[in-house]
Design a protein around this motif. Structure first.
Motif, PDB file in Angstrom:
ATOM      1  N   PHE A 136      37.616  35.569  45.323  1.00 25.40           N
ATOM      2  CA  PHE A 136      38.527  35.655  44.192  1.00 25.40           C
ATOM      3  C   PHE A 136      37.829  36.389  43.045  1.00 25.40           C
ATOM      4  CE2 PHE A 136      41.092  34.231  40.641  1.00 25.40           C
ATOM      5  CZ  PHE A 136      42.351  34.432  41.164  1.00 25.40           C
ATOM      6  N   TRP A 137      36.589  36.015  42.814  1.00 25.44           N
ATOM      7  CA  TRP A 137      35.727  36.779  41.916  1.00 25.44           C
ATOM      8  C   TRP A 137      34.617  37.382  42.770  1.00 25.44           C
ATOM      9  CZ3 TRP A 137      37.763  32.219  39.786  1.00 25.44           C
ATOM     10  CH2 TRP A 137      38.534  32.423  38.636  1.00 25.44           C
ATOM     11  N   GLN A 138      34.874  38.548  43.276  1.00 24.78           N
ATOM     12  CA  GLN A 138      33.922  39.152  44.181  1.00 24.78           C
ATOM     13  C   GLN A 138      32.800  39.809  43.381  1.00 24.78           C
ATOM     14  OE1 GLN A 138      36.018  41.372  47.088  1.00 24.78           O
ATOM     15  NE2 GLN A 138      34.606  40.674  48.665  1.00 24.78           N
TER      16      GLN A 138
ATOM     17  N   TRP B 233      29.153  42.184  43.888  1.00 21.78           N
ATOM     18  CA  TRP B 233      28.155  42.908  44.670  1.00 21.78           C
ATOM     19  C   TRP B 233      26.956  43.126  43.764  1.00 21.78           C
ATOM     20  CZ3 TRP B 233      33.262  43.969  44.281  1.00 21.78           C
ATOM     21  CH2 TRP B 233      34.014  44.099  45.440  1.00 21.78           C
TER      22      TRP B 233
ATOM     23  N   VAL C 129      28.435  44.728  40.494  1.00 22.38           N
ATOM     24  CA  VAL C 129      29.838  45.104  40.418  1.00 22.38           C
ATOM     25  C   VAL C 129      30.656  43.832  40.577  1.00 22.38           C
ATOM     26  CG1 VAL C 129      31.668  46.492  41.437  1.00 22.38           C
ATOM     27  CG2 VAL C 129      29.328  47.340  41.427  1.00 22.38           C
ATOM     28  N   ARG C 130      31.552  43.569  39.660  1.00 19.65           N
ATOM     29  CA  ARG C 130      32.395  42.374  39.753  1.00 19.65           C
ATOM     30  C   ARG C 130      33.850  42.777  39.788  1.00 19.65           C
ATOM     31  NH1 ARG C 130      29.272  39.253  35.505  1.00 19.65           N
ATOM     32  NH2 ARG C 130      27.458  38.663  36.707  1.00 19.65           N
ATOM     33  N   GLN C 131      34.602  42.040  40.572  1.00 21.62           N
ATOM     34  CA  GLN C 131      36.024  42.329  40.680  1.00 21.62           C
ATOM     35  C   GLN C 131      36.745  41.014  40.943  1.00 21.62           C
ATOM     36  OE1 GLN C 131      37.367  44.652  44.092  1.00 21.62           O
ATOM     37  NE2 GLN C 131      38.326  46.078  42.670  1.00 21.62           N
ATOM     38  N   SER C 132      37.596  40.619  40.010  1.00 23.63           N
ATOM     39  CA  SER C 132      38.407  39.433  40.243  1.00 23.63           C
ATOM     40  C   SER C 132      39.618  39.834  41.069  1.00 23.63           C
ATOM     41  CB  SER C 132      38.856  38.833  38.912  1.00 23.63           C
ATOM     42  OG  SER C 132      39.815  39.678  38.318  1.00 23.63           O
ATOM     43  N   ALA C 133      40.350  38.838  41.577  1.00 22.37           N
ATOM     44  CA  ALA C 133      41.537  39.146  42.377  1.00 22.37           C
ATOM     45  C   ALA C 133      42.542  39.948  41.552  1.00 22.37           C
ATOM     46  CB  ALA C 133      42.169  37.857  42.882  1.00 22.37           C
ATOM     47  N   PHE C 134      42.636  39.630  40.234  1.00 23.38           N
ATOM     48  CA  PHE C 134      43.559  40.368  39.367  1.00 23.38           C
ATOM     49  C   PHE C 134      43.127  41.815  39.233  1.00 23.38           C
ATOM     50  CE2 PHE C 134      43.746  35.981  37.606  1.00 23.38           C
ATOM     51  CZ  PHE C 134      45.010  35.688  38.057  1.00 23.38           C
TER      52      PHE C 134
ATOM     53  N   ARG D 133      41.332  43.425  41.334  1.00 23.09           N
ATOM     54  CA  ARG D 133      41.502  44.082  42.631  1.00 23.09           C
ATOM     55  C   ARG D 133      42.920  44.616  42.748  1.00 23.09           C
ATOM     56  NH1 ARG D 133      38.193  41.028  45.404  1.00 23.09           N
ATOM     57  NH2 ARG D 133      39.649  39.345  45.781  1.00 23.09           N
TER      58      ARG D 133
ATOM     59  N   THR E 219      36.801  46.685  49.836  1.00 26.70           N
ATOM     60  CA  THR E 219      37.839  46.756  48.809  1.00 26.70           C
ATOM     61  C   THR E 219      38.998  47.622  49.265  1.00 26.70           C
ATOM     62  OG1 THR E 219      36.590  48.551  47.878  1.00 26.70           O
ATOM     63  CG2 THR E 219      36.296  46.420  46.847  1.00 26.70           C
TER      64      THR E 219
ATOM     65  N   GLU F  98      41.943  46.985  49.903  1.00 25.49           N
ATOM     66  CA  GLU F  98      43.181  46.754  49.156  1.00 25.49           C
ATOM     67  C   GLU F  98      43.134  47.509  47.839  1.00 25.49           C
ATOM     68  OE1 GLU F  98      41.058  44.487  50.223  1.00 25.49           O
ATOM     69  OE2 GLU F  98      41.948  42.516  50.349  1.00 25.49           O
ATOM     70  N   THR F  99      41.923  47.576  47.251  1.00 28.29           N
ATOM     71  CA  THR F  99      41.761  48.234  45.966  1.00 28.29           C
ATOM     72  C   THR F  99      42.347  49.627  46.000  1.00 28.29           C
ATOM     73  OG1 THR F  99      39.640  47.187  45.944  1.00 28.29           O
ATOM     74  CG2 THR F  99      40.074  48.810  44.220  1.00 28.29           C
ATOM     75  N   VAL F 100      41.942  50.365  47.040  1.00 27.16           N
ATOM     76  CA  VAL F 100      42.384  51.742  47.128  1.00 27.16           C
ATOM     77  C   VAL F 100      43.885  51.797  47.293  1.00 27.16           C
ATOM     78  CG1 VAL F 100      42.047  53.902  48.313  1.00 27.16           C
ATOM     79  CG2 VAL F 100      40.229  52.200  48.302  1.00 27.16           C
TER      80      VAL F 100
END
Lengths: 177, 512
Positions: free
Chosen positions: A106-108, A110, B438-443, B445, B499, B501-503
């Motif tokens: 959910f909070w990915q 890397w 690098v951080r990415q929340s579901a929102f 994403r 990622t 889905e990101t694209v």
């Protein structure tokens, strides 16, 4: 990326269209057991306390048993789902140039730390981790933003990584800032 | 200076005694007034011996401290031994010393002594030793000797910036002014409370403002509070920044000296500098001004050392001057923070900020609405009036926050900007980047965004390119430090990317 996605997906990738690939290695299979026990303990403590209190304090029984049941069900769901989930999302990799990890869904997150900037490498083994034959590798750099950790590795794998990283980083001069 | 064990300055004892006189006075006067209700004799009989004990204890403790503290500046290390019952030994390796800061509060200045803080910049607790007090000449000598080990081949190029009283116009624009005003009003009530006169004070204010009606009275009170706050902020600024100067000394050490009553000298070794942070608080930004902070390794990062205070190289000054000083500090022709062309971030980042703004206003109003429905209609009116005021402000801030976002690369620097109430433009030397997160929340994403943190040994430890397009951000990171991220980047059609889905999402969003 404008135009027809179908066509571009077969064509050579445009410059700038880049993504992070998953690190090569999953955590050790036994980590699922370790996380499960961890969660079980975490949820069992409040449930047991509430149940014991409920048995002793009869008038408040309803107000003690209800949260106990709720916590027990939430815990059950977490214990069944989360460890398998984490097993799928936690990955790590150590190349000749860098340490690379991925965590979360959910909070990915890397993280990449080049070997030339590593200051210390430690292995950490809690009592539960020891039981499961696991260890956590902690890689610190000069950044104040915390270490890169690789939890749930088999003990021999962790020791080998720590050994390798220590040798490599000692060979690099400077104070890694 | 080398070798021998030395003592701190003996003037520590009178300094402590005078400090305790002040403490005794502050504590004694209210107590005496309280007790004088019984009789003046009783009040003095209690308070005077108490004051004597306090002063004697303070001076005695200072004397013991002085008696048992020794320091030594050796060829290899600086050692300090202290402690009366429990002996402490602190030792710093000399080639690890990064900062030597010299401060003198007004009392110390009267006695001609200073406090010297020597730091290695390590995050652990043992990274700093403090010598309090030493003679002023000794303090200067320590600073020179301990920082001199750096190659002296770099010439001093003198003054980079000098105090200008005109800068004071930016002082009242900080959030300090209303805060000081409110504190002053609070303090007034506190003093009135000592004398049991709170009702008198309130009554006096009501009588005074009775002719103005409710709105007028509130306006006058706010204006008076702000006026007091402004005067306070001006005074505070003068105390902080009087006689400010920024020099580059031989060896390339940047040195800030400033202060009216408490004088401070802060040194940043040039080889520790990893960039600059041009900070524009909302008020000063509207007035076209900016502050310059150093992004350097080895600056004190513990809580007790006021962080911002130690890092600031230049107070809020006109933006052009700030850019010039930033350029001089980095030895560049033009400051990278001014030279850079910042790429804006995807429009999805604006949506996120607008939603945060709406959520914040809603969170503030919700208790009012709930209580209004349950209790009284008045609260509902308060709710809609405050919402009508807060909503436009929140939305403007949200849009401004989006417009502030940006990143770019110029020469050896990665530049990233974000923030609205405190907009910060960081120019970070690319060689100072020691990793990426690098951080990415579901929102994020779903919106095709990610936040890319450049980790560094300097300053805050990591600086973010917030809510950047996922691909753009990674490409920027890869270009900033060639080779580091490259092995982990996957071209789109390859093995199932993390990622993917990101694209898909960002492509869809881009086409929408």
């Amino acid at each position: 990326m404008a135009g027809e996605p179908v066509a571009t997906s077969a064509a050579p990738v445009q410059p700038g269209a880049v993504l992070l690939r998953p690190p090569t290695n999953p955590v050790d299979r036994r980590a699922v057991g370790w996380w499960t026990v961890n969660l079980l303990i975490g949820f069992a403590v409040p449930v047991v306390v509430l149940v014991v209190l409920g048995l002793l304090i009869t008038p408040a029984r309803f107000w003690l048993f209800t949260p106990a049941v709720v916590i027990a069900f939430a815990g059950l769901a977490a214990v069944l789902a989360l460890p398998r989930w984490w097993f799928r999302v936690h990955r790590w990799e150590v190349t000749d140039t860098a340490v690379y990890t991925r965590t979360g869904r959910f909070w990915q997150e890397w993280r990449v730390a080049p070997l030339s900037r590593i200051q210390t490498v430690d292995t950490r083994r809690g009592p539960l981790e020891q039981r499961f034959g696991l260890a956590t590798v902690v890689v610190t750099t000069a950044s104040a933003k915390g270490a890169v950790t690789m939890p749930g590795l088999a003990r021999d794998v962790a020791e080998e990584i720590a050994e390798r990283l220590t040798v490599t980083t000692q060979a690099i001069p400077g104070d890694a800032t | 200076m080398n070798g021998d064990w030395r003592r701190l300055d003996k003037r520590a004892v009178p300094v402590a005694a005078v400090t305790m006189v002040g403490v005794a006075f502050l504590a004694g006067v209210p107590s005496a007034i309280g007790l004088s209700g019984i009789s003046v004799g009783v009040a003095l009989a209690w308070v005077l011996p108490g004051a004597v004990v306090v002063i004697a204890a303070g001076a005695g403790a200072a004397w013991l401290d002085w008696r048992f503290t020794r320091y030594q500046v050796g060829a290899e290390r600086v050692e300090v031994r202290s402690g009366v019952l429990i002996r402490n030994r602190r030792s710093l390796q000399r080639d690890r010393i990064r900062t030597v800061d010299v401060t003198a509060d007004p009392l110390q200045r009267v006695f001609g002594v200073v406090t010297v803080r020597i730091g290695t910049g390590e995050h652990s607790k043992g990274g700093t030793v403090q010598l309090r007090p030493v003679a002023r000449a000794t303090g200067d000598e320590l600073r020179r000797v301990l920082l001199a080990r750096v190659s002296t081949s770099v010439p001093a190029d003198g003054r980079l910036a000098t105090f200008d009283l005109g800068w004071i116009r930016y002082a009242p624009l900080s959030f300090l002014a209303p805060a000081l005003g409110a504190a002053a009003v609070g303090g007034l009530f506190n003093v009135a409370d000592w004398f049991g006169r709170v009702e008198g004070l309130v009554g006096w204010a009501i009588d005074l403002l009775a002719g103005l009606g409710l709105i007028g009275a509130i306006a006058v009170l706010v204006a008076v509070t702000l006026l007091i706050g402004t005067i306070g902020a001006l005074g505070f600024w003068i105390e902080m920044w009087w006689a400010y100067r920024l020099d580059r000394e031989a060896g390339g050490t940047l040195r800030v000296r400033r202060g009216l009553f408490t004088t401070r000298s802060i040194s940043v070794e040039e080889e520790r500098l990893r960039g600059v942070d041009v900070v524009e608080a909302l008020g000063t930004r509207l007035a076209g001004a900016a502050r310059v902070d150093a992004v350097a390794t080895g600056l004190p990062t513990t809580v007790e050392d006021n962080k911002a205070d130690q890092r600031t190289l230049l107070p809020a000054v006109p933006r052009a001057l700030a850019d010039r000083v930033a350029a001089d500090v980095l030895r560049e022709e033009v400051s990278p923070t001014a030279a850079v062309v910042l790429s804006p971030h995807p429009i999805a980042a604006r949506g996120r900020r607008v939603r945060w703004a709406l959520a914040t206003v809603l969170a503030g109003e919700l208790p009012l609405i709930v209580l209004g429905v349950l209790l009284t209609e008045v609260l509902l009116h308060v709710a809609w009036i405050t919402a009508a005021l807060a909503l436009p402000i929140a939305l403007v801030l949200a849009v401004d926050a989006y417009r502030s976002l940006g990143h770019g690369r110029v020469g050896g620097y990665l530049v990233t900007r974000s923030g609205t109430i405190r907009r910060s433009t960081v120019a970070l030397q690319r060689r100072g980047i020691i990793g990426w997160t690098v951080r990415q929340s579901a929102f994020q994403r779903r919106a095709g965004l990610a936040t890319v943190w450049a980790t560094t040994a300097a300053g805050a430890g990591a600086y973010a390119i917030r809510d950047v397009g996922a691909e753009t951000g990674l490409a920027a990171a890869d270009a900033a430090v060639p080779g580091l991220l490259t092995p982990f980047l996957a071209p789109l059609p390859d093995s199932r990317p993390v990622t993917d889905e990101t694209v898909a999402e960002s492509t869809a969003a881009g086409e929408a």
